[in-house]
Design an enzyme around this catalytic site. Structure first.
Site, PDB file in Angstrom:
ATOM      1  N   ASP A  34      18.804  25.725  -1.131  1.00  0.00           N
ATOM      2  CA  ASP A  34      18.421  25.431   0.265  1.00  0.00           C
ATOM      3  C   ASP A  34      17.464  24.244   0.381  1.00  0.00           C
ATOM      4  O   ASP A  34      16.978  23.920   1.455  1.00  0.00           O
ATOM      5  CB  ASP A  34      17.798  26.676   0.915  1.00  0.00           C
ATOM      6  CG  ASP A  34      16.500  27.095   0.234  1.00  0.00           C
ATOM      7  OD1 ASP A  34      16.137  26.460  -0.788  1.00  0.00           O
ATOM      8  OD2 ASP A  34      15.849  28.040   0.711  1.00  0.00           O
ATOM      9  N   LYS A 189      -0.866 -10.538  18.321  1.00  0.00           N
ATOM     10  CA  LYS A 189       0.353  -9.710  18.347  1.00  0.00           C
ATOM     11  C   LYS A 189       0.153  -8.495  19.247  1.00  0.00           C
ATOM     12  O   LYS A 189      -0.916  -7.904  19.263  1.00  0.00           O
ATOM     13  CB  LYS A 189       0.648  -9.245  16.917  1.00  0.00           C
ATOM     14  CG  LYS A 189       1.635  -8.092  16.789  1.00  0.00           C
ATOM     15  CD  LYS A 189       1.779  -7.620  15.334  1.00  0.00           C
ATOM     16  CE  LYS A 189       2.072  -6.149  15.222  1.00  0.00           C
ATOM     17  NZ  LYS A 189       2.116  -5.636  13.855  1.00  0.00           N
ATOM     18  N   GLY A 222       9.784  -6.358  10.997  1.00  0.00           N
ATOM     19  CA  GLY A 222       9.713  -7.031  12.301  1.00  0.00           C
ATOM     20  C   GLY A 222       8.492  -7.922  12.447  1.00  0.00           C
ATOM     21  O   GLY A 222       8.602  -9.067  12.898  1.00  0.00           O
ATOM     22  N   THR A 223       7.334  -7.404  12.054  1.00  0.00           N
ATOM     23  CA  THR A 223       6.084  -8.174  12.197  1.00  0.00           C
ATOM     24  C   THR A 223       6.151  -9.449  11.352  1.00  0.00           C
ATOM     25  O   THR A 223       5.868 -10.557  11.832  1.00  0.00           O
ATOM     26  CB  THR A 223       4.887  -7.312  11.733  1.00  0.00           C
ATOM     27  OG1 THR A 223       4.832  -6.143  12.546  1.00  0.00           O
ATOM     28  CG2 THR A 223       3.574  -8.074  11.823  1.00  0.00           C
TER      29      THR A 223
END
Ligand code: R5P
Length: 297
Positions: A34, A189, A222-223
């Site tokens: 499991d 930013k 992304g940055t």
């Protein structure tokens, strides 16, 4: 002294052990059908100071649970002390309430580490210098910046250090100090807290030179990619990116390879699997720094 490793970054643990001239100790992690895990210590640890290497990068929850089980098994086997080497500390970006109604996940983690029997945490380049205050146990905060400084010296002069956000100013100031006061600037930013979308508006100073973006981590890329776009538009020559933690979520590798960045330097605080490596990537090791901190612990 004994060193154990969870499964999240065994190559780093092996390098650290090699550096110290010892063998990694044995443990068994059995997975039930499991998905639950059972941890068993196979080496004698009675009266020993024990270090467990386990960055809690993705899957963070699973890696934390594994660490808790290893530490519990070590305590029950009579270890004198258990220190967790968590080079990348998962949930560190959730260190306070950003919007009403949120959990402070890092505080939960800090509490669990303490009550789980961890005596000390050793980590690298934390997102905020205030994080150690959240921990009620000792948190040794190491940095990959000296490794970066050595590499940046090879890139040469006519270079500016760039922080992709205002929060990284302290980091680039420190790095600049290690590089004969290399000039540095920060980009303005903004990140939408709900969608994660980034906007980069402004960068002041002379960047018509080589640019070195420095950050604590690269997650989606992304940055870093947006910073490189802005820098290129403003006339930067070669662009390099240095980040301690290669979190590399989603399509980060593709985004970075396609970006305006010439070379991306990260460390091995997070294990980078083959399918996430890309031609522009260079991985530097923090193993010597980890080994040094074990020696002085
Ligand atoms: C943000 O404050 C951090 O220092 C990093 O800039 C950020 O976590 C990087 O995330 P991404 O690669 O997803 O833009």
């Amino acid at each position: 002294m004994k060193i154990f490793s969870g499964t999240s970054n065994k190559p780093l643990a092996q390098k650290v052990a090699k550096n110290l001239g010892v063998k990694l100790s044995d443990l068994e992690i059995f997975k039930f059908p499991d998905g639950e895990k059972r941890v068993r210590i196979l080496d004698k640890v009675l009266g020993e100071d024990v270090f467990v290497v386990q960055p809690t990068s993705a899957p963070a929850d699973e890696n934390y649970m594994q660490l808790f089980f290893i530490v519990d098994a070590l305590r029950r086997s009579g270890a004198k002390s258990t220190k967790a080497i968590i080079p990348y500390l998962g949930y560190q970006r959730q260190d306070h309430v950003f919007r009403e109604g949120e959990a402070v996940s890092l505080e939960v983690v800090a509490t669990l580490l303490k009550w789980g029997g961890v005596d000390e945490v050793i980590s690298f380049d934390l997102h905020s210098i205030k994080i150690p205050e959240i921990f009620k146990i000792k948190l040794t905060h190491l940095s990959a910046l000296p490794i970066f400084a050595k590499e940046i010296k090879k890139i040469g002069n006519d270079t500016t250090l760039i922080s992709p956000d205002m929060g990284g100013i302290r980091r680039i100031k420190l790095l600049s100090g290690m590089l004969n006061n290399m000039p540095f600037v920060a980009i303005e930013k903004d990140r939408d807290l709900a969608t994660g979308a980034i906007t980069m508006s402004k960068v002041n100073g002379n960047i018509k030179r080589n640019a070195i973006i420095v950050d604590d981590m690269i997650s989606t890329g992304g940055t870093t990619a947006a910073a490189a776009d802005l820098l290129k538009r403003k006339g930067a020559k070669k662009i390099y990116a240095f980040a301690t933690h290669a979190v590399f979520s989603e399509n980060a590798s593709k985004i970075l390879q396609k970006s305006k960045i010439d070379k991306v330097y990260v460390t091995d605080t997070v294990f980078v699997p083959e399918d996430k490596k890309f031609p522009k990537l260079k991985i530097l090791s923090v193993s010597t720094l980890v080994a040094g901190s074990i020696k002085s612990a």
